[in-house]
Scaffold this active site. Structure first.
Site, PDB file in Angstrom:
ATOM      1  N   ASP A 124       9.070  -4.071  -3.294  1.00 22.57           N
ATOM      2  CA  ASP A 124      10.418  -4.154  -3.327  1.00 22.57           C
ATOM      3  C   ASP A 124      11.267  -4.079  -2.251  1.00 22.57           C
ATOM      4  O   ASP A 124      10.750  -3.354  -1.325  1.00 22.57           O
ATOM      5  CB  ASP A 124      10.663  -2.944  -4.424  1.00 22.57           C
ATOM      6  N   ASP A 143      11.008 -10.032  -9.814  1.00 24.40           N
ATOM      7  CA  ASP A 143      11.983  -8.854 -10.788  1.00 24.40           C
ATOM      8  C   ASP A 143      13.289  -9.829 -11.212  1.00 24.40           C
ATOM      9  O   ASP A 143      13.506  -9.881 -12.503  1.00 24.40           O
ATOM     10  CB  ASP A 143      12.091  -7.549 -10.266  1.00 24.40           C
TER      11      ASP A 143
END
Length: 169
Positions: A124, A143
């Site tokens: 991330d 995402d």
């Protein structure tokens, strides 16, 4: 798009490939440029680049577990991806909105699945926050694609239910 009848809406898989490639390139870039949890402020008090590894699911769900969750989430991603491909193949010609939504979700799912299988965690790098008081969990392009695709799916279902017929196109 050639042979749409034979292949359903599978020609829309170029969106899936694009999401996957951009996701993996962006993750590689930020892993090369940032150290773990380092932040580069883009918009003060709102948006930063960072590097974080997530061994759990969305929003770090089950991230503190002993490692079994890696395989559970990988299995879920594989099953969901297979279902999405079959769904895409069965779409009719006018169901463009739905095809794009499914392709986005599939691309994001495959991007995070690749991380989970190869690295053991999801990379991330996007951090949204408010004045160092509130932080949304870090996330990535995969995402984002999953979220946009899911919202499109929800809107499609709402439009379909409201009109009483499929609202694709």
């Amino acid at each position: 798009m050639p042979e749409v009848d034979r292949f359903g809406r599978l020609p829309w898989l170029w969106i899936t490939v694009l999401v996957f490639v951009l996701d993996q390139l962006s993750k590689a870039f930020f892993q090369a440029e940032l150290s773990m949890y380092q932040q580069i402020v883009v918009i003060p008090d709102l948006f930063s680049w960072t590097l974080a590894y997530n061994t759990g699911a969305a929003f770090s769900f089950l991230a503190d577990s002993s490692g079994w969750q890696r395989w559970l989430f990988a299995l879920i991603a594989i099953v969901v991806s297979a279902i999405l491909v079959v769904w895409l193949k069965r779409l009719k010609k006018g169901e463009t909105w739905l095809a794009i939504a499914l392709a986005l979700v599939l691309g994001g799912a495959l991007g995070n699945l690749y991380d989970r299988m190869v690295l053991g965690h999801v990379v991330d790098f996007i951090l949204v926050h408010w004045q160092n008081r509130w932080y949304f969990p870090a996330f990535n392009l995969a995402d984002s694609a999953i979220t946009v695709g899911a919202v499109m799916l929800a809107l499609d279902m709402f439009r379909s239910k409201k009109s009483g017929e499929a609202a694709h196109g």
